[in-house]
Design an enzyme around this catalytic site. Sequence first.
Site, PDB file in Angstrom:
ATOM      1  N   ASN A 184     -12.568   0.397  -7.448  1.00 26.71           N
ATOM      2  CA  ASN A 184     -12.971   0.610  -8.689  1.00 26.71           C
ATOM      3  C   ASN A 184     -12.482  -0.013  -9.864  1.00 26.71           C
ATOM      4  O   ASN A 184     -13.324  -0.699 -10.788  1.00 26.71           O
ATOM      5  CB  ASN A 184     -12.978   2.367  -9.206  1.00 26.71           C
ATOM      6  CG  ASN A 184     -11.530   2.690  -9.418  1.00 26.71           C
ATOM      7  OD1 ASN A 184     -10.653   2.268  -8.672  1.00 26.71           O
ATOM      8  ND2 ASN A 184     -11.255   3.905 -10.232  1.00 26.71           N
TER       9      ASN A 184
ATOM     10  N   GLU B 121      -1.716   8.182  -5.617  1.00 26.00           N
ATOM     11  CA  GLU B 121      -2.596   8.432  -6.938  1.00 26.00           C
ATOM     12  C   GLU B 121      -3.834   8.450  -6.475  1.00 26.00           C
ATOM     13  O   GLU B 121      -4.539   7.551  -5.883  1.00 26.00           O
ATOM     14  CB  GLU B 121      -2.560   7.089  -7.821  1.00 26.00           C
ATOM     15  CG  GLU B 121      -1.182   6.699  -8.626  1.00 26.00           C
ATOM     16  CD  GLU B 121      -0.459   7.984  -9.347  1.00 26.00           C
ATOM     17  OE1 GLU B 121      -1.323   8.676  -9.850  1.00 26.00           O
ATOM     18  OE2 GLU B 121       0.554   7.705  -9.641  1.00 26.00           O
TER      19      GLU B 121
ATOM     20  N   CYS C 157     -11.138   6.882 -12.188  1.00 26.60           N
ATOM     21  CA  CYS C 157     -10.420   8.180 -11.781  1.00 26.60           C
ATOM     22  C   CYS C 157     -10.315   9.088 -12.898  1.00 26.60           C
ATOM     23  O   CYS C 157     -10.239  10.212 -12.761  1.00 26.60           O
ATOM     24  CB  CYS C 157      -9.224   7.791 -11.103  1.00 26.60           C
ATOM     25  SG  CYS C 157      -8.044   6.852 -11.906  1.00 26.60           S
TER      26      CYS C 157
ATOM     27  N   GLU D 194       3.379   6.695 -11.648  1.00 30.11           N
ATOM     28  CA  GLU D 194       3.351   5.293 -11.651  1.00 30.11           C
ATOM     29  C   GLU D 194       3.700   4.978 -13.282  1.00 30.11           C
ATOM     30  O   GLU D 194       3.887   6.023 -14.037  1.00 30.11           O
ATOM     31  CB  GLU D 194       2.146   4.266 -11.202  1.00 30.11           C
ATOM     32  CG  GLU D 194       2.104   4.552  -9.704  1.00 30.11           C
ATOM     33  CD  GLU D 194       0.923   3.918  -8.991  1.00 30.11           C
ATOM     34  OE1 GLU D 194      -0.138   3.369  -9.898  1.00 30.11           O
ATOM     35  OE2 GLU D 194       0.912   3.862  -7.842  1.00 30.11           O
TER      36      GLU D 194
HETATM   37  P1  NAD Z   1     -10.194   5.270  -0.181  1.00 27.93           P
HETATM   38  O1  NAD Z   1      -9.281   6.256  -0.126  1.00 27.93           O
HETATM   39  O2  NAD Z   1     -11.280   5.167   0.617  1.00 27.93           O
HETATM   40  O3  NAD Z   1      -9.410   3.666  -0.202  1.00 27.93           O
HETATM   41  C1  NAD Z   1      -8.290   3.288  -0.860  1.00 27.93           C
HETATM   42  C2  NAD Z   1      -7.744   2.182  -0.242  1.00 27.93           C
HETATM   43  O4  NAD Z   1      -6.920   2.874   0.932  1.00 27.93           O
HETATM   44  C3  NAD Z   1      -8.556   0.976   0.203  1.00 27.93           C
HETATM   45  O5  NAD Z   1      -7.861  -0.060   0.191  1.00 27.93           O
HETATM   46  C4  NAD Z   1      -8.735   1.472   1.801  1.00 27.93           C
HETATM   47  O6  NAD Z   1      -8.996   0.435   2.677  1.00 27.93           O
HETATM   48  C5  NAD Z   1      -7.531   2.155   2.180  1.00 27.93           C
HETATM   49  N1  NAD Z   1      -7.390   3.120   3.123  1.00 27.93           N
HETATM   50  C6  NAD Z   1      -8.564   3.900   3.709  1.00 27.93           C
HETATM   51  N2  NAD Z   1      -8.129   4.527   4.914  1.00 27.93           N
HETATM   52  C7  NAD Z   1      -6.644   4.194   5.058  1.00 27.93           C
HETATM   53  C8  NAD Z   1      -5.779   4.476   5.862  1.00 27.93           C
HETATM   54  N3  NAD Z   1      -6.175   5.171   7.242  1.00 27.93           N
HETATM   55  N4  NAD Z   1      -4.639   3.821   6.000  1.00 27.93           N
HETATM   56  C9  NAD Z   1      -4.320   3.051   4.884  1.00 27.93           C
HETATM   57  N5  NAD Z   1      -5.065   2.515   3.971  1.00 27.93           N
HETATM   58  C10 NAD Z   1      -6.283   3.192   3.962  1.00 27.93           C
HETATM   59  O7  NAD Z   1     -10.613   5.127  -1.805  1.00 27.93           O
HETATM   60  P2  NAD Z   1     -11.628   4.503  -2.571  1.00 27.93           P
HETATM   61  O8  NAD Z   1     -13.139   4.915  -1.978  1.00 27.93           O
HETATM   62  O9  NAD Z   1     -11.440   2.923  -2.365  1.00 27.93           O
HETATM   63  O10 NAD Z   1     -11.454   4.713  -4.012  1.00 27.93           O
HETATM   64  C11 NAD Z   1     -12.083   5.836  -4.884  1.00 27.93           C
HETATM   65  C12 NAD Z   1     -11.130   7.132  -5.046  1.00 27.93           C
HETATM   66  O11 NAD Z   1      -9.594   6.490  -5.705  1.00 27.93           O
HETATM   67  C13 NAD Z   1     -11.504   8.077  -5.777  1.00 27.93           C
HETATM   68  O12 NAD Z   1     -11.141   9.380  -5.002  1.00 27.93           O
HETATM   69  C14 NAD Z   1     -10.722   7.773  -7.103  1.00 27.93           C
HETATM   70  O13 NAD Z   1     -10.437   8.937  -7.860  1.00 27.93           O
HETATM   71  C15 NAD Z   1      -9.486   7.343  -6.609  1.00 27.93           C
HETATM   72  N6  NAD Z   1      -8.639   6.541  -7.488  1.00 27.93           N
HETATM   73  C16 NAD Z   1      -7.523   7.277  -7.747  1.00 27.93           C
HETATM   74  C17 NAD Z   1      -6.937   6.591  -9.019  1.00 27.93           C
HETATM   75  C18 NAD Z   1      -5.740   7.178  -9.759  1.00 27.93           C
HETATM   76  O14 NAD Z   1      -4.756   6.633 -10.201  1.00 27.93           O
HETATM   77  N7  NAD Z   1      -5.500   8.536  -9.232  1.00 27.93           N
HETATM   78  C19 NAD Z   1      -7.501   5.478  -9.527  1.00 27.93           C
HETATM   79  C20 NAD Z   1      -8.539   4.927  -9.082  1.00 27.93           C
HETATM   80  C21 NAD Z   1      -9.209   5.292  -7.994  1.00 27.93           C
END
Ligand code: NAD
Length: 481
Positions: A151, A249, A283, A462
Site C-alpha cells: 500500500n 505491524e 492501514c 517501529e
Molecule cells: P500481506 O500480508 O499479504 O503481504 C505483506 C508482505 O508479506 C508481502 O511482501 C508478501 O509477499 C509477504 N508475505 C506473504 N506471505 C508470506 C509468508 N508466508 N512469509 C513471508 N512473507 C510473506 O499483506 P498485503 O496485502 O501486502 O498488505 C495489506 C495488509 O497490510 C493490510 O492488512 C494492512 O492493514 C497491512 N498494513 C499494516 C500496516 C501497519 O503498519 N500496521 C501498514 C501497512 C499495511
Amino acid sequence: MIYIENYIGGKLSPPASSNYLDNYEPATGKVYSQIPDSGDADVSQAMAAAARAYPSWSEQSHAHRHDVMMRIADGIAARHEEFSQAESRDTGKPISLARHIDIPRAVANFKFFATAAIHYASESHYMPEQPAINYTLRRPLGVVGCISPWNLPLYLLTWKIAPAMATGNTVIAKPSEVTPMTAYLLAQVCQEAGLPDGVLNIVHGTGPRAGEAIVTHPDIKAISFTGGTATGAHIASITAPRFLKTSLELGGKNPTIVFSDCDYEDALSTSVRAAFANQGQICLCGSRVYVERSIYNQFRDDFVAKARKLIPADPSLDSTRIGSLVSAQHHAKVLQHIAVAREEDGKILCGGDEAKLSGDLAGGYYLQPTVIEDLGLDCRTIQEEIFGPVVTLTPFDSEEDLLAQANGVRYGLSASIWTSDLKRAHRVAAAVDAGIVWINCWLLRDLRTPFGGMKDSGMGREGGWEAMRFFTEPKNVCIKY
Ligand code: NAD
C-alpha cells in the site's frame, strides 16, 4: 517490457530460476513489467552477500553510516519525479499522493535514521552505594529480514531498512510482489550512492516463496514484517519457536470518533480524507466512523455528499484524488465485502459498485467510494478489515456506548477523536484500544514516536528509538570499582 532485477551483493541480477511474474498496472489492468520469482537460491545468495558485508558495516563509524545513508536520501530526492511516477503506476494511487507523501517520506525515513545513527545513546546507571556503573552495550543483530506490503511500498520499506542499516545490520528486504518498482529504483540509487556491496539486498518474489525463504533461513537474526494479520500470525508461528526477534505491524479497523462539540468542518473533511485516502488502502484509514447521535443525521448527509464528489480517475493526472485499487484480486475482495454488507442489510448510502473508466483505463480496478450505515457491531462489515474505499457510519449515545463499539473488534491500530472538550479527549484517548490516537487531526506524526498497534494489529513498535532498539541486542555490563 521492464525486467525488474534482484539487488544482491551490490549487483542487479536476474532470479536464479530465470522465472518471472507479471506485474500489472492497476490503472489499466495491463502487464507492464516482469518481477523475479525468487526463492531459496536467491535468498541464500542474499544471505551470503549480507553476511560478507556485516563485519565491515557493523564496525563502521556512525558518521560513515550516516554519510552513506544521507547520500541515498539525496539520491531518492534527486529522482523524485521518477519515483513518484513509478509509485503511482505500480499502486494505482493518485500521483499527487506519491509526490507529496510517499516519496518525500521515504527520503525523510533515510534522513531521520541516518541522523539517529549519530545521536543514538545507550543507557548508563551509576550505583553510588557500591560504587558501580551499569552500562548497556547495544550491538547490531547481524543479517535481518524486512518484509513490506503494497500500500505504501517505498515508504514502508525504507521505514524498516533505514533503522536496520543505521544500527549496523545488513539486510535482506522483500517488497510486495504487487508493487516492486520503487524498490528496484532504490537499488539503483544505493549503487549510485556507494552503499557497500551486500549491506542491503533486495529479493523480489511472492510471500510463500521468497518471503518464507527469508523467515525460515537459519541465519536470519530478526524479522520486521508489515502486512496482513493472517500473514503475521503465520510468520509468528515460524519465528516464535526459534525465539527470533520479530516485529509485526498488521491490519486495522480504525474508529473515527466524532463528538457533537467538534470543529464540524474540520472533523467532516478530515474524516472523509481518513476514510478514502489512497482508496482506503492505508492501514491507518478510519474505516468505522462513530458520530454522536445529536449530529448524526447532518454529519451523515454531509459526509455522503463529500464522498460522492470523489470520482475515481486516472491516477497519473495531477487533479485525481481517487485512483484505482491495487490489483484485480484486491478489487474482487473489496466488492465481495460490499456484497456481504448488503446481505447483512447494511444501507448503502453511496457507491457500492465498481467504477468504469474508458479508453486505456477501461480494464483498471476502480471502485466508487462507498458509505454504509445500519450495521451492528457483530456484522462482518464492522468486524473485518476491508482495506478499500468502504466506510461504515454509526451513531452513538454516550461515551460508554462509543467505547463498547470502538473497542469491540479484534484490531487496535489507530483512532481519531474529534471534540473540543479537553478532558474528554484525554479520557477517550486513554480508553480506546489503539496504539496511535489522534485528537482533532489524522495522520500527523513525529517520526520519533513509537508506531504500532494493540491486539491483532501487531506486536512491537517501529519508529524512532523503538526501531533502533529493535535492531540492536542490549547487553548490560556492570562494573564495580
Ligand atoms: P500481506 O500480508 O499479504 O503481504 C505483506 C508482505 O508479506 C508481502 O511482501 C508478501 O509477499 C509477504 N508475505 C506473504 N506471505 C508470506 C509468508 N508466508 N512469509 C513471508 N512473507 C510473506 O499483506 P498485503 O496485502 O501486502 O498488505 C495489506 C495488509 O497490510 C493490510 O492488512 C494492512 O492493514 C497491512 N498494513 C499494516 C500496516 C501497519 O503498519 N500496521 C501498514 C501497512 C499495511
